[in-house]
Design a protein around this motif. Structure first.
Motif, PDB file in Angstrom:
ATOM      1  N   GLN A   3      53.397  86.001 138.057  1.00 23.86           N
ATOM      2  CA  GLN A   3      53.314  86.899 136.904  1.00 23.86           C
ATOM      3  C   GLN A   3      53.810  86.161 135.667  1.00 23.86           C
ATOM      4  N   LEU A   4      53.062  86.326 134.577  1.00 18.98           N
ATOM      5  CA  LEU A   4      53.417  85.723 133.306  1.00 18.98           C
ATOM      6  C   LEU A   4      53.512  86.831 132.265  1.00 18.98           C
ATOM      7  N   VAL A   5      54.600  86.836 131.510  1.00 15.08           N
ATOM      8  CA  VAL A   5      54.805  87.860 130.490  1.00 15.08           C
ATOM      9  C   VAL A   5      55.080  87.167 129.159  1.00 15.08           C
ATOM     10  N   GLU A   6      54.138  87.360 128.218  1.00 13.29           N
ATOM     11  CA  GLU A   6      54.293  86.760 126.891  1.00 13.29           C
ATOM     12  C   GLU A   6      55.039  87.705 125.958  1.00 13.29           C
ATOM     13  N   SER A   7      55.670  87.120 124.962  1.00  7.38           N
ATOM     14  CA  SER A   7      56.313  87.886 123.902  1.00  7.38           C
ATOM     15  C   SER A   7      56.399  87.015 122.660  1.00  7.38           C
ATOM     16  N   GLY A   8      56.683  87.665 121.533  1.00  5.75           N
ATOM     17  CA  GLY A   8      56.904  86.919 120.306  1.00  5.75           C
ATOM     18  C   GLY A   8      55.798  86.972 119.291  1.00  5.75           C
ATOM     19  N   GLY A   9      54.696  87.607 119.632  1.00  2.44           N
ATOM     20  CA  GLY A   9      53.614  87.716 118.659  1.00  2.44           C
ATOM     21  C   GLY A   9      53.972  88.683 117.540  1.00  2.44           C
ATOM     22  N   GLY A  10      53.104  88.734 116.530  1.00  2.00           N
ATOM     23  CA  GLY A  10      53.347  89.646 115.423  1.00  2.00           C
ATOM     24  C   GLY A  10      52.532  89.288 114.209  1.00  2.00           C
ATOM     25  N   LEU A  11      52.910  89.883 113.085  1.00  2.00           N
ATOM     26  CA  LEU A  11      52.238  89.667 111.809  1.00  2.00           C
ATOM     27  C   LEU A  11      53.108  88.774 110.936  1.00  2.00           C
ATOM     28  N   VAL A  12      52.506  87.740 110.379  1.00  2.00           N
ATOM     29  CA  VAL A  12      53.249  86.810 109.541  1.00  2.00           C
ATOM     30  C   VAL A  12      52.349  86.362 108.392  1.00  2.00           C
ATOM     31  N   GLN A  13      52.939  86.013 107.283  1.00  4.74           N
ATOM     32  CA  GLN A  13      52.156  85.497 106.156  1.00  4.74           C
ATOM     33  C   GLN A  13      51.806  84.033 106.383  1.00  4.74           C
ATOM     34  N   ALA A  14      50.744  83.611 105.755  1.00  2.44           N
ATOM     35  CA  ALA A  14      50.351  82.206 105.840  1.00  2.44           C
ATOM     36  C   ALA A  14      51.517  81.316 105.409  1.00  2.44           C
ATOM     37  N   GLY A  15      51.712  80.243 106.166  1.00  2.00           N
ATOM     38  CA  GLY A  15      52.828  79.349 105.918  1.00  2.00           C
ATOM     39  C   GLY A  15      54.070  79.682 106.713  1.00  2.00           C
ATOM     40  N   GLY A  16      54.072  80.837 107.335  1.00  2.00           N
ATOM     41  CA  GLY A  16      55.214  81.280 108.114  1.00  2.00           C
ATOM     42  C   GLY A  16      55.234  80.705 109.522  1.00  2.00           C
ATOM     43  N   SER A  17      56.198  81.174 110.303  1.00  2.00           N
ATOM     44  CA  SER A  17      56.402  80.672 111.662  1.00  2.00           C
ATOM     45  C   SER A  17      56.578  81.810 112.650  1.00  2.00           C
ATOM     46  N   LEU A  18      56.201  81.537 113.875  1.00  2.00           N
ATOM     47  CA  LEU A  18      56.458  82.431 115.003  1.00  2.00           C
ATOM     48  C   LEU A  18      56.756  81.574 116.222  1.00  2.00           C
ATOM     49  N   ARG A  19      57.524  82.126 117.148  1.00  2.00           N
ATOM     50  CA  ARG A  19      57.735  81.458 118.424  1.00  2.00           C
ATOM     51  C   ARG A  19      57.314  82.394 119.549  1.00  2.00           C
ATOM     52  N   LEU A  20      56.355  81.948 120.331  1.00  2.00           N
ATOM     53  CA  LEU A  20      55.912  82.698 121.488  1.00  2.00           C
ATOM     54  C   LEU A  20      56.692  82.236 122.714  1.00  2.00           C
ATOM     55  N   SER A  21      56.951  83.186 123.602  1.00  2.00           N
ATOM     56  CA  SER A  21      57.607  82.888 124.873  1.00  2.00           C
ATOM     57  C   SER A  21      56.752  83.410 126.010  1.00  2.00           C
TER      58      SER A  21
END
Length: 115
Positions: A3-21
């Motif tokens: 089983q794989l469970v992702e998290s960390g997505g969302g809405l961000v402005q261009a130039g921004g950052s996100l970290r997915l797990s």
């Protein structure tokens, strides 16, 4: 069963950052080859980055220098650090694992980059 469970997505402005797990269970994580894919409506799922059991990363050209894939075998987790995000990075991001003949996909997490 893996089983794989992702998290960390969302809405961000261009130039921004996100970290997915992506947290894995049901497998010997340290023996698993891990990857991140992404998909937009009407298009095929695209490979974004991979990381080998020994930690060697590879990236699709469009994300080189902006995304970093990493893994923490103690936490059975793979990460995707995404910097300098662009609107064209908008997609559902999926985690993928392969351990021998066993493969698995996560449920996906939406990443939306606004211009």
């Amino acid at each position: 069963q893996v089983q794989l469970v992702e998290s960390g997505g969302g809405l961000v402005q261009a130039g921004g950052s996100l970290r997915l797990s992506c947290a894995a269970s049901g497998s010997i994580f340290s023996l698993s080859h891990m990857a991140w894919y992404r998909q937009t409506p009407g298009k095929q799922r695209e490979l974004v980055a991979t990381i080998s059991r020994s930690g060697n990363p590879n990236y699709v050209d469009s994300v080189k220098g902006r995304f970093t894939i990493s893994r923490d075998n103690a936490k059975n987790t793979v990460y995707l650090q995404m910097n300098s995000l662009k609107p064209e990075d908008t997609a559902v991001y999926y985690c993928y694992s392969q351990e021998g003949l066993k493969t698995a996909w996560g449920q996906g997490t939406q990443v939306t980059v606004s211009s």
